[in-house]
Motif scaffolding. Structure first.
Motif, PDB file in Angstrom:
ATOM      1  N   PRO A 107       3.550 -40.493  -0.878  1.00 35.95           N
ATOM      2  CA  PRO A 107       4.803 -40.003  -0.289  1.00 35.95           C
ATOM      3  C   PRO A 107       4.666 -38.494  -0.028  1.00 35.95           C
ATOM      4  CG  PRO A 107       5.216 -41.240  -2.314  1.00 35.95           C
ATOM      5  CD  PRO A 107       3.734 -41.017  -2.232  1.00 35.95           C
ATOM      6  N   ASP A 108       5.223 -37.981   1.059  1.00 30.94           N
ATOM      7  CA  ASP A 108       5.122 -36.541   1.338  1.00 30.94           C
ATOM      8  C   ASP A 108       6.180 -35.792   0.536  1.00 30.94           C
ATOM      9  OD1 ASP A 108       5.689 -34.209   3.990  1.00 30.94           O
ATOM     10  OD2 ASP A 108       4.116 -34.211   2.453  1.00 30.94           O
ATOM     11  N   ILE A 109       6.007 -35.869  -0.775  1.00 33.89           N
ATOM     12  CA  ILE A 109       6.975 -35.311  -1.746  1.00 33.89           C
ATOM     13  C   ILE A 109       6.257 -34.233  -2.556  1.00 33.89           C
ATOM     14  CG2 ILE A 109       8.180 -35.911  -3.893  1.00 33.89           C
ATOM     15  CD1 ILE A 109       9.657 -37.477  -2.036  1.00 33.89           C
ATOM     16  N   VAL A 110       6.937 -33.161  -2.909  1.00 28.17           N
ATOM     17  CA  VAL A 110       6.357 -32.151  -3.811  1.00 28.17           C
ATOM     18  C   VAL A 110       6.654 -32.584  -5.248  1.00 28.17           C
ATOM     19  CG1 VAL A 110       6.424 -29.738  -4.553  1.00 28.17           C
ATOM     20  CG2 VAL A 110       6.663 -30.307  -2.114  1.00 28.17           C
TER      21      VAL A 110
ATOM     22  N   ALA B  13       6.052 -39.179 -15.746  1.00 27.48           N
ATOM     23  CA  ALA B  13       5.297 -40.431 -15.560  1.00 27.48           C
ATOM     24  C   ALA B  13       5.369 -40.918 -14.121  1.00 27.48           C
ATOM     25  CB  ALA B  13       5.879 -41.507 -16.480  1.00 27.48           C
ATOM     26  N   LEU B  14       6.231 -40.217 -13.295  1.00 26.87           N
ATOM     27  CA  LEU B  14       6.439 -40.726 -11.930  1.00 26.87           C
ATOM     28  C   LEU B  14       6.388 -39.645 -10.851  1.00 26.87           C
ATOM     29  CD1 LEU B  14       9.363 -43.151 -12.751  1.00 26.87           C
ATOM     30  CD2 LEU B  14       7.136 -43.830 -11.817  1.00 26.87           C
ATOM     31  N   ALA B  15       6.633 -38.405 -11.210  1.00 23.33           N
ATOM     32  CA  ALA B  15       6.771 -37.348 -10.171  1.00 23.33           C
ATOM     33  C   ALA B  15       5.794 -36.203 -10.424  1.00 23.33           C
ATOM     34  CB  ALA B  15       8.211 -36.843 -10.137  1.00 23.33           C
ATOM     35  N   THR B  16       4.543 -36.583 -10.736  1.00 23.08           N
ATOM     36  CA  THR B  16       3.471 -35.585 -10.874  1.00 23.08           C
ATOM     37  C   THR B  16       2.212 -36.146 -10.221  1.00 23.08           C
ATOM     38  OG1 THR B  16       2.590 -36.521 -12.929  1.00 23.08           O
ATOM     39  CG2 THR B  16       4.339 -34.843 -13.160  1.00 23.08           C
ATOM     40  N   PRO B  17       1.293 -35.275  -9.779  1.00 23.13           N
ATOM     41  CA  PRO B  17       0.046 -35.782  -9.190  1.00 23.13           C
ATOM     42  C   PRO B  17      -0.774 -36.608 -10.189  1.00 23.13           C
ATOM     43  CG  PRO B  17       0.142 -33.347  -9.140  1.00 23.13           C
ATOM     44  CD  PRO B  17       1.404 -33.816  -9.769  1.00 23.13           C
ATOM     45  N   GLU B  18      -0.655 -36.236 -11.470  1.00 19.03           N
ATOM     46  CA  GLU B  18      -1.396 -36.981 -12.507  1.00 19.03           C
ATOM     47  C   GLU B  18      -0.860 -38.413 -12.597  1.00 19.03           C
ATOM     48  OE1 GLU B  18       0.155 -34.037 -12.947  1.00 19.03           O
ATOM     49  OE2 GLU B  18      -1.615 -32.715 -13.011  1.00 19.03           O
ATOM     50  N   ALA B  19       0.488 -38.535 -12.483  1.00 22.54           N
ATOM     51  CA  ALA B  19       1.083 -39.883 -12.560  1.00 22.54           C
ATOM     52  C   ALA B  19       0.575 -40.740 -11.400  1.00 22.54           C
ATOM     53  CB  ALA B  19       2.603 -39.777 -12.517  1.00 22.54           C
ATOM     54  N   PHE B  20       0.482 -40.118 -10.205  1.00 16.30           N
ATOM     55  CA  PHE B  20       0.034 -40.871  -9.030  1.00 16.30           C
ATOM     56  C   PHE B  20      -1.439 -41.253  -9.176  1.00 16.30           C
ATOM     57  CE2 PHE B  20       0.450 -42.471  -4.832  1.00 16.30           C
ATOM     58  CZ  PHE B  20      -0.701 -42.178  -4.134  1.00 16.30           C
ATOM     59  N   ALA B  21      -2.233 -40.350  -9.720  1.00 14.92           N
ATOM     60  CA  ALA B  21      -3.666 -40.650  -9.915  1.00 14.92           C
ATOM     61  C   ALA B  21      -3.837 -41.781 -10.939  1.00 14.92           C
ATOM     62  CB  ALA B  21      -4.395 -39.395 -10.394  1.00 14.92           C
ATOM     63  N   ARG B  22      -2.955 -41.776 -11.942  1.00  8.83           N
ATOM     64  CA  ARG B  22      -3.052 -42.773 -13.014  1.00  8.83           C
ATOM     65  C   ARG B  22      -2.600 -44.148 -12.538  1.00  8.83           C
ATOM     66  NH1 ARG B  22      -0.610 -39.825 -16.536  1.00  8.83           N
ATOM     67  NH2 ARG B  22       1.506 -40.561 -16.073  1.00  8.83           N
ATOM     68  N   ASP B  23      -1.495 -44.182 -11.783  1.00 10.01           N
ATOM     69  CA  ASP B  23      -0.941 -45.490 -11.393  1.00 10.01           C
ATOM     70  C   ASP B  23      -0.229 -45.392 -10.045  1.00 10.01           C
ATOM     71  OD1 ASP B  23       0.955 -48.050 -13.218  1.00 10.01           O
ATOM     72  OD2 ASP B  23       0.220 -47.946 -11.144  1.00 10.01           O
ATOM     73  N   PRO B  24      -1.008 -45.299  -8.933  1.00  5.50           N
ATOM     74  CA  PRO B  24      -0.391 -45.117  -7.612  1.00  5.50           C
ATOM     75  C   PRO B  24       0.590 -46.229  -7.253  1.00  5.50           C
ATOM     76  CG  PRO B  24      -2.766 -45.562  -7.399  1.00  5.50           C
ATOM     77  CD  PRO B  24      -2.499 -45.345  -8.836  1.00  5.50           C
TER      78      PRO B  24
ATOM     79  N   LEU C 249       2.602 -47.889  -9.222  1.00  3.19           N
ATOM     80  CA  LEU C 249       3.879 -47.668  -9.915  1.00  3.19           C
ATOM     81  C   LEU C 249       4.660 -46.561  -9.208  1.00  3.19           C
ATOM     82  CD1 LEU C 249       5.779 -48.108 -12.409  1.00  3.19           C
ATOM     83  CD2 LEU C 249       4.466 -46.243 -13.519  1.00  3.19           C
ATOM     84  N   VAL C 250       3.971 -45.484  -8.851  1.00  4.75           N
ATOM     85  CA  VAL C 250       4.656 -44.359  -8.194  1.00  4.75           C
ATOM     86  C   VAL C 250       5.151 -44.792  -6.814  1.00  4.75           C
ATOM     87  CG1 VAL C 250       4.361 -42.020  -7.283  1.00  4.75           C
ATOM     88  CG2 VAL C 250       3.380 -42.641  -9.518  1.00  4.75           C
ATOM     89  N   HIS C 251       4.326 -45.559  -6.076  1.00  8.37           N
ATOM     90  CA  HIS C 251       4.790 -46.066  -4.770  1.00  8.37           C
ATOM     91  C   HIS C 251       6.030 -46.942  -4.950  1.00  8.37           C
ATOM     92  CE1 HIS C 251       2.151 -44.638  -1.679  1.00  8.37           C
ATOM     93  NE2 HIS C 251       1.058 -45.047  -2.283  1.00  8.37           N
TER      94      HIS C 251
ATOM     95  N   PHE D  27       8.295 -46.752  -7.259  1.00  4.76           N
ATOM     96  CA  PHE D  27       9.440 -45.877  -7.583  1.00  4.76           C
ATOM     97  C   PHE D  27      10.007 -45.263  -6.308  1.00  4.76           C
ATOM     98  CE2 PHE D  27      12.115 -43.066  -9.799  1.00  4.76           C
ATOM     99  CZ  PHE D  27      11.835 -41.744  -9.504  1.00  4.76           C
ATOM    100  N   TYR D  28       9.098 -44.777  -5.431  1.00  6.71           N
ATOM    101  CA  TYR D  28       9.585 -44.121  -4.207  1.00  6.71           C
ATOM    102  C   TYR D  28      10.046 -45.127  -3.167  1.00  6.71           C
ATOM    103  CZ  TYR D  28       8.604 -39.676  -6.174  1.00  6.71           C
ATOM    104  OH  TYR D  28       8.663 -38.592  -7.000  1.00  6.71           O
ATOM    105  N   ASN D  29       9.435 -46.326  -3.136  1.00  2.00           N
ATOM    106  CA  ASN D  29       9.916 -47.374  -2.211  1.00  2.00           C
ATOM    107  C   ASN D  29      11.347 -47.769  -2.574  1.00  2.00           C
ATOM    108  OD1 ASN D  29       7.471 -47.344  -0.946  1.00  2.00           O
ATOM    109  ND2 ASN D  29       6.687 -49.229  -1.898  1.00  2.00           N
ATOM    110  N   LEU D  30      11.631 -47.837  -3.880  1.00  8.38           N
ATOM    111  CA  LEU D  30      12.983 -48.187  -4.344  1.00  8.38           C
ATOM    112  C   LEU D  30      13.969 -47.104  -3.909  1.00  8.38           C
ATOM    113  CD1 LEU D  30      14.641 -50.118  -6.264  1.00  8.38           C
ATOM    114  CD2 LEU D  30      14.144 -48.460  -8.100  1.00  8.38           C
ATOM    115  N   ARG D  31      13.606 -45.846  -4.121  1.00  7.16           N
ATOM    116  CA  ARG D  31      14.508 -44.750  -3.740  1.00  7.16           C
ATOM    117  C   ARG D  31      14.634 -44.656  -2.226  1.00  7.16           C
ATOM    118  NH1 ARG D  31      12.591 -39.627  -6.649  1.00  7.16           N
ATOM    119  NH2 ARG D  31      14.136 -38.702  -5.269  1.00  7.16           N
ATOM    120  N   ARG D  32      13.523 -44.917  -1.516  1.00  4.42           N
ATOM    121  CA  ARG D  32      13.547 -44.832  -0.048  1.00  4.42           C
ATOM    122  C   ARG D  32      14.524 -45.864   0.521  1.00  4.42           C
ATOM    123  NH1 ARG D  32       8.654 -45.573   0.474  1.00  4.42           N
ATOM    124  NH2 ARG D  32       7.998 -43.409   0.266  1.00  4.42           N
ATOM    125  N   SER D  33      14.555 -47.059  -0.052  1.00  4.23           N
ATOM    126  CA  SER D  33      15.485 -48.078   0.466  1.00  4.23           C
ATOM    127  C   SER D  33      16.925 -47.607   0.256  1.00  4.23           C
ATOM    128  CB  SER D  33      15.233 -49.424  -0.215  1.00  4.23           C
ATOM    129  OG  SER D  33      15.351 -49.287  -1.616  1.00  4.23           O
TER     130      SER D  33
END
Ligand code: BV8
Length: 232
Positions: free
Chosen positions: A150-153, A38-49, A51-53, A55-61
């Motif tokens: 995010p430049d994440i695979v 729900a958070l680490a797939t291209p489909e998740a990002f297409a569905r809810d960018p 939410l994914v941002h 998630f990664y902003n939280l981890r980035r901090s």
């Protein structure tokens, strides 16, 4: 360790655990609290960018607040020590943090991307992350305001630098896996490839990984203890 000429090291989330960054598959790990699909797939990002941002902003901090630990520092020393005697270290990490670099490692191959970098959805250019990039600001490279990711695979996406990794693996004379569960491919398949090539293999981990049977040698304990001991 001492006689190896071309060392291939694969690190995973366990090398950054003692710096306070979460692991994934462990008990209490990131994937036990968040659904990767729900958070680490291209489909998740297409569905809810958004939410994914988030998630990664939280981890980035968390990455920005973290500091390298003795395992990262030992690997930076290993790189210098090998180079001094004409040997080489290929440091391949599954991690998206920059703790290897901040510990002094000069050559780090991030096969799953880097959380401190952004990628333009229109032109794919990669630039340093800025928090305002998570809204549709113009891309510094192409100027289009198509948005950034995010430049994440993510799962289902092609990992980065596979050719360089494969070439380094083929010429290695020592393969060391540090802090990885051996659960995610293609990284999880590297130790079996090394064995098939007759390369000596060693696992440094908190506990036996899914790949434990493939290793010639293993030392178990916290990375901040077993990695400095191993390279001494
Ligand atoms: C690919 C970025 C094709 C995200 C990550 C269905 C659909 C699509 C794909 C698949 C599918 N089924 C299988 C696949 C393949 C899939 C896969 O492997 N899935 C798994 C779940 C089965 N792989 C992919 O999708 C990859 N792409 O296959 O493309 C292809 C492949 C090859 C060639 C051509 C085409 C892409 C995978 C990358 C996904 N992105 N990260 C983000 O970070 O948010 S994966 C993510 O999880 C991490 O990056 C990491 O790689 C992985 C977790 O692995 P570890 O790093 O090992 O972490 P983990 O928590 O698991 O383990 C930590 C270890 O440390 C433990 O052993 C623990 O004991 C130890 N430890 C803990 N504390 C310490 C310690 N050790 C020492 N000291 C301590 N203190």
């Amino acid at each position: 360790m001492t006689s190896a000429q071309r060392v291939f090291v694969l690190t995973g989330a366990g090398v950054s655990a003692e710096s306070g960054l979460g692991t994934f598959q462990d008990r209490g790990g990131i994937w036990s609290r968040f659904d990767p699909m729900a958070l680490a797939t291209p489909e998740a990002f297409a569905r809810d960018p958004a939410l994914v941002h988030e998630f990664y902003n939280l981890r980035r901090s968390g990455v920005v607040a973290a500091t390298p630990n003795a395992a990262h520092e030992a690997l930076a020393r290993l790189e210098s020590r090998l180079q001094e005697r004409g040997a080489t270290l290929f440091l391949c990490t599954q991690n998206v943090d920059d703790l290897h670099e901040r510990a002094g490692s000069r050559a780090v191959t991030h096969m799953h991307g880097e959380i401190l970098k952004a990628r333009c959805l229109a032109c794919e250019a990669v630039t340093p992350w800025r928090d305002d990039l998570s809204v549709a600001t113009p891309c510094p490279a192409c100027g289009r305001a198509s948005g950034m990711r995010p430049d994440i695979v993510w799962f289902g996406e092609m990992p980065k630098h596979l050719e360089a990794i494969d070439a380094a693996l083929r010429e290695a004379d020592l393969f060391v896996a540090i802090g990885t569960s051996g659960a995610v491919y293609p990284a999880a398949g590297y130790v079996a490839q090394a064995r098939a090539l007759g390369i000596r293999t060693c696992e440094l981990n908190l506990e036996p990984s899914d790949n434990a049977a493939h290793f010639d040698e293993a030392r178990y304990g916290p990375a901040s203890v077993v990695v400095p001991e191993f390279i001494a």
